[in-house]
Design a protein around this motif. Structure first.
Motif, PDB file in Angstrom:
ATOM      1  N   ALA A 114       0.814  -1.213   0.000  1.00 33.15           N
ATOM      2  CA  ALA A 114       0.000   0.000   0.000  1.00 33.15           C
ATOM      3  C   ALA A 114       0.847   1.262   0.000  1.00 33.15           C
ATOM      4  O   ALA A 114       0.488   2.272  -0.619  1.00 33.15           O
ATOM      5  CB  ALA A 114      -0.936  -0.003   1.211  1.00 33.15           C
ATOM      6  N   ASP A 115       1.990   1.217   0.699  1.00 27.56           N
ATOM      7  CA  ASP A 115       2.831   2.412   0.825  1.00 27.56           C
ATOM      8  C   ASP A 115       3.944   2.487  -0.215  1.00 27.56           C
ATOM      9  O   ASP A 115       4.704   3.458  -0.235  1.00 27.56           O
ATOM     10  CB  ASP A 115       3.469   2.449   2.219  1.00 27.56           C
ATOM     11  N   ALA A 116       4.050   1.476  -1.059  1.00 24.73           N
ATOM     12  CA  ALA A 116       5.139   1.449  -2.040  1.00 24.73           C
ATOM     13  C   ALA A 116       4.992   2.601  -3.031  1.00 24.73           C
ATOM     14  O   ALA A 116       3.895   2.851  -3.542  1.00 24.73           O
ATOM     15  CB  ALA A 116       5.137   0.121  -2.790  1.00 24.73           C
ATOM     16  N   PRO A 117       6.076   3.302  -3.316  1.00 22.64           N
ATOM     17  CA  PRO A 117       6.003   4.358  -4.326  1.00 22.64           C
ATOM     18  C   PRO A 117       5.822   3.757  -5.716  1.00 22.64           C
ATOM     19  O   PRO A 117       6.297   2.649  -5.992  1.00 22.64           O
ATOM     20  CB  PRO A 117       7.359   5.055  -4.203  1.00 22.64           C
ATOM     21  N   GLY A 118       5.132   4.460  -6.573  1.00 27.39           N
ATOM     22  CA  GLY A 118       4.944   3.978  -7.928  1.00 27.39           C
ATOM     23  C   GLY A 118       6.269   3.840  -8.656  1.00 27.39           C
ATOM     24  O   GLY A 118       7.182   4.640  -8.463  1.00 27.39           O
ATOM     25  N   SER A 119       6.375   2.810  -9.481  1.00 25.03           N
ATOM     26  CA  SER A 119       7.606   2.561 -10.234  1.00 25.03           C
ATOM     27  C   SER A 119       7.228   1.853 -11.524  1.00 25.03           C
ATOM     28  O   SER A 119       6.185   1.204 -11.614  1.00 25.03           O
ATOM     29  CB  SER A 119       8.553   1.696  -9.408  1.00 25.03           C
TER      30      SER A 119
ATOM     31  N   VAL B 127       3.119 -11.255  -4.327  1.00 23.62           N
ATOM     32  CA  VAL B 127       3.273  -9.819  -4.111  1.00 23.62           C
ATOM     33  C   VAL B 127       3.569  -9.106  -5.435  1.00 23.62           C
ATOM     34  O   VAL B 127       3.043  -8.028  -5.702  1.00 23.62           O
ATOM     35  CB  VAL B 127       4.380  -9.535  -3.078  1.00 23.62           C
ATOM     36  N   GLY B 128       4.403  -9.702  -6.273  1.00 23.66           N
ATOM     37  CA  GLY B 128       4.657  -9.113  -7.587  1.00 23.66           C
ATOM     38  C   GLY B 128       3.378  -8.949  -8.388  1.00 23.66           C
ATOM     39  O   GLY B 128       3.137  -7.889  -8.992  1.00 23.66           O
ATOM     40  N   ALA B 129       2.541  -9.975  -8.387  1.00 26.10           N
ATOM     41  CA  ALA B 129       1.265  -9.912  -9.105  1.00 26.10           C
ATOM     42  C   ALA B 129       0.365  -8.826  -8.519  1.00 26.10           C
ATOM     43  O   ALA B 129      -0.330  -8.110  -9.254  1.00 26.10           O
ATOM     44  CB  ALA B 129       0.577 -11.268  -9.054  1.00 26.10           C
ATOM     45  N   GLU B 130       0.389  -8.679  -7.184  1.00 29.51           N
ATOM     46  CA  GLU B 130      -0.426  -7.650  -6.541  1.00 29.51           C
ATOM     47  C   GLU B 130       0.047  -6.251  -6.909  1.00 29.51           C
ATOM     48  O   GLU B 130      -0.768  -5.349  -7.159  1.00 29.51           O
ATOM     49  CB  GLU B 130      -0.400  -7.838  -5.023  1.00 29.51           C
ATOM     50  N   LEU B 131       1.354  -6.048  -6.961  1.00 29.28           N
ATOM     51  CA  LEU B 131       1.883  -4.747  -7.360  1.00 29.28           C
ATOM     52  C   LEU B 131       1.458  -4.391  -8.780  1.00 29.28           C
ATOM     53  O   LEU B 131       1.125  -3.235  -9.073  1.00 29.28           O
ATOM     54  CB  LEU B 131       3.405  -4.749  -7.254  1.00 29.28           C
ATOM     55  N   LEU B 132       1.452  -5.376  -9.641  1.00 34.63           N
ATOM     56  CA  LEU B 132       1.037  -5.148 -11.026  1.00 34.63           C
ATOM     57  C   LEU B 132      -0.468  -4.886 -11.098  1.00 34.63           C
ATOM     58  O   LEU B 132      -0.924  -3.952 -11.771  1.00 34.63           O
ATOM     59  CB  LEU B 132       1.419  -6.370 -11.865  1.00 34.63           C
TER      60      LEU B 132
ATOM     61  N   VAL C 288       3.173  -0.911 -10.310  1.00 32.07           N
ATOM     62  CA  VAL C 288       4.198  -1.063 -11.342  1.00 32.07           C
ATOM     63  C   VAL C 288       3.525  -1.402 -12.668  1.00 32.07           C
ATOM     64  O   VAL C 288       2.359  -1.815 -12.703  1.00 32.07           O
ATOM     65  CB  VAL C 288       5.226  -2.168 -10.982  1.00 32.07           C
ATOM     66  N   LYS C 289       4.280  -1.239 -13.752  1.00 30.08           N
ATOM     67  CA  LYS C 289       3.769  -1.536 -15.082  1.00 30.08           C
ATOM     68  C   LYS C 289       4.252  -2.885 -15.603  1.00 30.08           C
ATOM     69  O   LYS C 289       3.670  -3.432 -16.548  1.00 30.08           O
ATOM     70  CB  LYS C 289       4.196  -0.439 -16.057  1.00 30.08           C
TER      71      LYS C 289
ATOM     72  N   GLU D 178      11.691  -2.477 -21.578  1.00 31.28           N
ATOM     73  CA  GLU D 178      11.182  -1.180 -22.043  1.00 31.28           C
ATOM     74  C   GLU D 178       9.877  -1.362 -22.806  1.00 31.28           C
ATOM     75  O   GLU D 178       8.929  -0.577 -22.642  1.00 31.28           O
ATOM     76  CB  GLU D 178      12.227  -0.485 -22.923  1.00 31.28           C
ATOM     77  N   ARG D 179       9.807  -2.408 -23.647  1.00 31.46           N
ATOM     78  CA  ARG D 179       8.573  -2.665 -24.394  1.00 31.46           C
ATOM     79  C   ARG D 179       7.452  -3.096 -23.447  1.00 31.46           C
ATOM     80  O   ARG D 179       6.289  -2.745 -23.642  1.00 31.46           O
ATOM     81  CB  ARG D 179       8.818  -3.751 -25.448  1.00 31.46           C
ATOM     82  N   ALA D 180       7.790  -3.899 -22.428  1.00 33.46           N
ATOM     83  CA  ALA D 180       6.771  -4.372 -21.484  1.00 33.46           C
ATOM     84  C   ALA D 180       6.194  -3.226 -20.670  1.00 33.46           C
ATOM     85  O   ALA D 180       4.995  -3.222 -20.343  1.00 33.46           O
ATOM     86  CB  ALA D 180       7.376  -5.422 -20.547  1.00 33.46           C
ATOM     87  N   ILE D 181       7.025  -2.239 -20.333  1.00 33.84           N
ATOM     88  CA  ILE D 181       6.554  -1.085 -19.573  1.00 33.84           C
ATOM     89  C   ILE D 181       5.597  -0.261 -20.408  1.00 33.84           C
ATOM     90  O   ILE D 181       4.568   0.221 -19.940  1.00 33.84           O
ATOM     91  CB  ILE D 181       7.750  -0.237 -19.099  1.00 33.84           C
ATOM     92  N   GLY D 182       5.917  -0.128 -21.689  1.00 34.70           N
ATOM     93  CA  GLY D 182       5.045   0.604 -22.594  1.00 34.70           C
ATOM     94  C   GLY D 182       5.104   2.101 -22.378  1.00 34.70           C
ATOM     95  O   GLY D 182       5.908   2.611 -21.595  1.00 34.70           O
ATOM     96  N   PRO D 183       4.194   2.828 -23.047  1.00 33.43           N
ATOM     97  CA  PRO D 183       4.201   4.299 -22.956  1.00 33.43           C
ATOM     98  C   PRO D 183       3.747   4.774 -21.570  1.00 33.43           C
ATOM     99  O   PRO D 183       3.048   4.066 -20.867  1.00 33.43           O
ATOM    100  CB  PRO D 183       3.214   4.719 -24.045  1.00 33.43           C
TER     101      PRO D 183
END
Length: 200
Positions: free
Chosen positions: A21-26, A53-58, A63-64, A195-200
Motif C-alpha cells: 500500500a505504501d510502495a512508491p509507484g515505479s 506480491v509481484g502480481a499484486e503490485l502489477l 508497477v507496469k 522497455e517494451r513491457a513497460i510501454g508508454p
C-alpha cells in the motif's frame, strides 16, 4: 569486522522497506528467484510469496511490468520458467513479464537489471530477511530500490531462522562484491524487452 557488513546493509536500506500500500509507484518490480518444489513445476512457499506480491503490485497499478530474475539451471529446477508459468496462471498478462534467466544470485540480479535491462528505479520483492541486502546491493549498483516484503505462508519457523542466518552470512560476500564492482557471471548485451513491457 564480522558485523560490519551487516551494519552497512542495514544502514543503507534503512527506511526503504515498505508495504504494498505504501510502495512508491515505479515502472518495474524485480522479483527475486528461489527454489522450486520437487518435480520442478511449482514454486516453494518462499518463491510463491514473492510472486503473489509481484502480481499484486502489477494488479494495483504500483508497477507496469515485472522483471523476474533467477537461475534457469538452478539445483531445484528452472526457477524462471516456474515463476513465469505461475504468474500467467494467476492471470498476469505475459506481455508484462520479462524473464532474466541469469540472476544467479542477488548481486547478479541487481547488476543485470541495471546493465542489461536499463533499470534505474524499482520495487524489489522478496522476504524481509533478504530485502535489506537486496536493496543495499541494488542501490550500490545504480538501481534506486524500495523493498516490498513477501509472505512465506506454510514455512516452518526453522526454515525462517535458517534463511535469516544464511542471509547474515552472505553479508561479507555482498560487501566485497559491491566494493570491487564485479561484472555479472553472465554478460549480455542491452535487452529492450523490459522497455517494451513497460510501454508508454
Amino acid at each position: 569486522m564480522v558485523l560490519a557488513p551487516t551494519a552497512w546493509i542495514r544502514l543503507s536500506s534503512a527506511g526503504r522497506i515498505v508495504t504494498v500500500a505504501d510502495a512508491p509507484g515505479s515502472d518495474v518490480a524485480i522479483v527475486f528467484g528461489a527454489q522450486v518444489a520437487p518435480g520442478g513445476t511449482q514454486p516453494m512457499p518462499f518463491l510463491k510469496g514473492r510472486l503473489d506480491v509481484g502480481a499484486e503490485l502489477l494488479r494495483t497499478g504500483k508497477v507496469k511490468a515485472l522483471l523476474i530474475s533467477g537461475d534457469a539451471h538452478g539445483g531445484s529446477g528452472d526457477e524462471v520458467r516456474v515463476m513465469q508459468e505461475y504468474l500467467v496462471g494467476q492471470g498476469v498478462d505475459p506481455s508484462r513479464v520479462v524473464v532474466d534467466p541469469y540472476g544467479l544470485d542477488t548481486y547478479d540480479t541487481c547488476r543485470r537489471a541495471h546493465d542489461v535491462y536499463g533499470v534505474r528505479r524499482a520495487l524489489l520483492v522478496s522476504q524481509e530477511l533478504h530485502l535489506h541486502r537486496a536493496v543495499t546491493l541494488c542501490r550500490r549498483l545504480g538501481v534506486e530500490g524500495f523493498g516490498v516484503p513477501a509472505r512465506c505462508d506454510g514455512c516452518r519457523q526453522v526454515t525462517i531462522w535458517y534463511n535469516a542466518a544464511r542471509d547474515v552470512a552472505a553479508g561479507p560476500k555482498a560487501a566485497w562484491e559491491a566494493l570491487r564492482h564485479r561484472p555479472p557471471a553472465v554478460r549480455s548485451p542491452p535487452d529492450p524487452r523490459l522497455e517494451r513491457a513497460i510501454g508508454p
